[in-house]
Scaffold this active site. Structure first.
Site, PDB file in Angstrom:
ATOM      1  N   HIS A 104      76.758  38.912 -29.230  1.00 57.27           N
ATOM      2  CA  HIS A 104      76.471  37.566 -28.730  1.00 57.27           C
ATOM      3  C   HIS A 104      76.452  37.512 -27.209  1.00 57.27           C
ATOM      4  O   HIS A 104      76.876  38.444 -26.534  1.00 57.27           O
ATOM      5  CB  HIS A 104      77.491  36.555 -29.269  1.00 57.27           C
ATOM      6  CG  HIS A 104      78.888  36.782 -28.778  1.00 57.27           C
ATOM      7  ND1 HIS A 104      79.706  37.775 -29.278  1.00 57.27           N
ATOM      8  CD2 HIS A 104      79.620  36.163 -27.822  1.00 57.27           C
ATOM      9  CE1 HIS A 104      80.868  37.752 -28.669  1.00 57.27           C
ATOM     10  NE2 HIS A 104      80.844  36.789 -27.760  1.00 57.27           N
ATOM     11  N   ASP A 106      77.794  34.742 -24.453  1.00 54.76           N
ATOM     12  CA  ASP A 106      78.635  33.549 -24.403  1.00 54.76           C
ATOM     13  C   ASP A 106      77.846  32.341 -23.875  1.00 54.76           C
ATOM     14  O   ASP A 106      77.089  32.465 -22.918  1.00 54.76           O
ATOM     15  CB  ASP A 106      79.817  33.767 -23.448  1.00 54.76           C
ATOM     16  CG  ASP A 106      80.758  34.866 -23.944  1.00 54.76           C
ATOM     17  OD1 ASP A 106      80.874  35.043 -25.163  1.00 54.76           O
ATOM     18  OD2 ASP A 106      81.370  35.530 -23.091  1.00 54.76           O
ATOM     19  N   HIS A 266      77.568  41.289 -25.960  1.00 53.42           N
ATOM     20  CA  HIS A 266      78.768  42.058 -26.258  1.00 53.42           C
ATOM     21  C   HIS A 266      79.265  41.738 -27.660  1.00 53.42           C
ATOM     22  O   HIS A 266      78.900  40.718 -28.252  1.00 53.42           O
ATOM     23  CB  HIS A 266      79.874  41.799 -25.225  1.00 53.42           C
ATOM     24  CG  HIS A 266      80.312  40.372 -25.143  1.00 53.42           C
ATOM     25  ND1 HIS A 266      79.609  39.405 -24.464  1.00 53.42           N
ATOM     26  CD2 HIS A 266      81.400  39.744 -25.657  1.00 53.42           C
ATOM     27  CE1 HIS A 266      80.236  38.254 -24.563  1.00 53.42           C
ATOM     28  NE2 HIS A 266      81.331  38.418 -25.288  1.00 53.42           N
ATOM     29  N   ARG A 281      90.787  35.600 -20.901  1.00 50.73           N
ATOM     30  CA  ARG A 281      89.378  35.520 -20.479  1.00 50.73           C
ATOM     31  C   ARG A 281      89.145  34.317 -19.568  1.00 50.73           C
ATOM     32  O   ARG A 281      89.524  33.194 -19.901  1.00 50.73           O
ATOM     33  CB  ARG A 281      88.485  35.394 -21.715  1.00 50.73           C
ATOM     34  CG  ARG A 281      87.019  35.642 -21.403  1.00 50.73           C
ATOM     35  CD  ARG A 281      86.173  35.515 -22.646  1.00 50.73           C
ATOM     36  NE  ARG A 281      85.580  34.196 -22.716  1.00 50.73           N
ATOM     37  CZ  ARG A 281      84.736  33.796 -23.657  1.00 50.73           C
ATOM     38  NH1 ARG A 281      84.393  34.612 -24.627  1.00 50.73           N
ATOM     39  NH2 ARG A 281      84.245  32.592 -23.657  1.00 50.73           N
TER      40      ARG A 281
HETATM   41  C1  SIN Z   1      84.551  37.773 -26.419  1.00 48.62           C
HETATM   42  O1  SIN Z   1      83.620  37.753 -27.199  1.00 48.62           O
HETATM   43  O2  SIN Z   1      84.561  37.114 -25.390  1.00 48.62           O
HETATM   44  C2  SIN Z   1      85.744  38.665 -26.712  1.00 48.62           C
HETATM   45  C3  SIN Z   1      85.460  40.068 -26.363  1.00 48.62           C
HETATM   46  C4  SIN Z   1      86.627  40.960 -26.669  1.00 48.62           C
HETATM   47  O3  SIN Z   1      87.670  40.475 -27.083  1.00 48.62           O
HETATM   48  O4  SIN Z   1      86.487  42.160 -26.487  1.00 48.62           O
END
Ligand code: SIN
Length: 292
Positions: A104, A106, A266, A281
């Site tokens: 995806h 974000d 990612h 994050r």
């Molecule tokens: C996310 O999709 O922001 C999480 C990525 C992760 O936890 O590696």
């Protein structure tokens, strides 16, 4: 890609298409303007960068994030106590589902999608829980001229509704513990975002054309039915996820990834059941996307 030379950092590329580990940076000790300029250069050239062995507090994480742009406070993720700017990405040993398991980008459901995120590893499993990244400029470059011309005329519709708005209902992938994502992600009633974006965007920093559709949030091509859209979208998802466009990062506690949503997709692997993984994050605002 021509190799850039750096004076204040080391740059160790993880694959030809995407990703680089950056050395010589100590966020807690302070990052000079010159060093920040080189970090930004490496970020633009590689789509995602990784900095290991950072020993930082949440306030230092926030201060470093502010050097990349305005912080975007997440609507759906549980925040870190006392730090609403930081979203928690957590999986406990008894939990089944992880966050971000599908490829995806974000916030593609926002009309002005987020630039990227700074994901900091606080606690990681002994093995597993890697994050994979795929470079959308390399994926676009590898398409035929006929497909490129077709895609450049298309826009796609994205939404948050079917993902974050559906969290309260049982998920088919929930596993034996049911929908155990609840409590980590919530605020389903705020999932009202819809946006359309070009299918091929001009990257705002590098100027490279990048594919911009993703499995989580893209619904259909604008003006096409779901049935008409599905085969081409599925081809693009498979194509974008090919190993030749990707890299995989093995986390260590104290590592940080900084990624650009316009350049990469990612996904977080969910292969560490029985162990805790705790990441912080911070997401940075972006700008309206233009067609390539
Ligand atoms: C996310 O999709 O922001 C999480 C990525 C992760 O936890 O590696």
């Amino acid at each position: 890609m021509a190799e850039t030379s750096y004076q204040t950092i080391t740059v160790d590329r993880l694959s030809p298409a995407v990703g680089a580990e950056i050395g010589g940076v100590d966020i807690a000790a302070g990052v000079s303007e010159d060093q920040m300029a080189e970090i930004r250069r490496a970020f633009i050239d590689n789509g995602v960068i990784f900095l290991r062995d950072q020993d930082i507090t949440p306030d230092q994480h926030i201060a470093f994030a502010e050097r990349w742009g305005e912080i975007n406070v997440n609507r759906f993720f549980k925040p870190v106590d006392g730090h609403p700017q930081i979203a928690e990405v957590r999986k406990e040993p008894d939990q089944t589902r992880n966050i971000g398991v599908n490829w995806h980008t974000d916030h593609s459901y926002d009309q002005v999608p987020a630039m990227g995120s700074l994901l900091y590893a606080r606690e990681v499993p002994t093995l597993g829980g890697d994050t994979c990244f795929a470079g959308m400029a390399a994926a676009y470059d590898a398409l035929s001229n006929g497909m490129k011309a077709t895609l450049r005329n298309l826009r796609a519709e994205h939404s948050s509704r079917h993902v974050f708005g559906a969290l309260e209902s049982p998920q088919p992938t929930a596993g034996p513990n049911g929908n155990d994502i609840a409590g980590r992600i919530g605020n389903a009633e705020a999932a009202t975002q819809d946006a359309t974006h070009p299918v091929v965007i001009e990257h705002p920093l590098s100027g490279r054309p990048c594919l911009y559709v993703n499995t989580d949030f893209t619904l259909r091509f604008e003006g096409w039915t779901d049935e008409e859209s599905k085969p081409l979208l599925e081809f693009l998802y498979r194509h974008g996820a090919m190993e030749v466009f990707s890299c995989r990062f093995r986390w260590t506690a104290g590592a940080m990834a900084v990624w650009d949503n316009r350049a990469v997709q990612h996904r977080a692997l969910n292969d560490y059941h029985g162990q805790r993984r705790l990441m912080h994050r911070i997401t940075i605002d972006g700008e309206k996307l233009q067609a390539a």
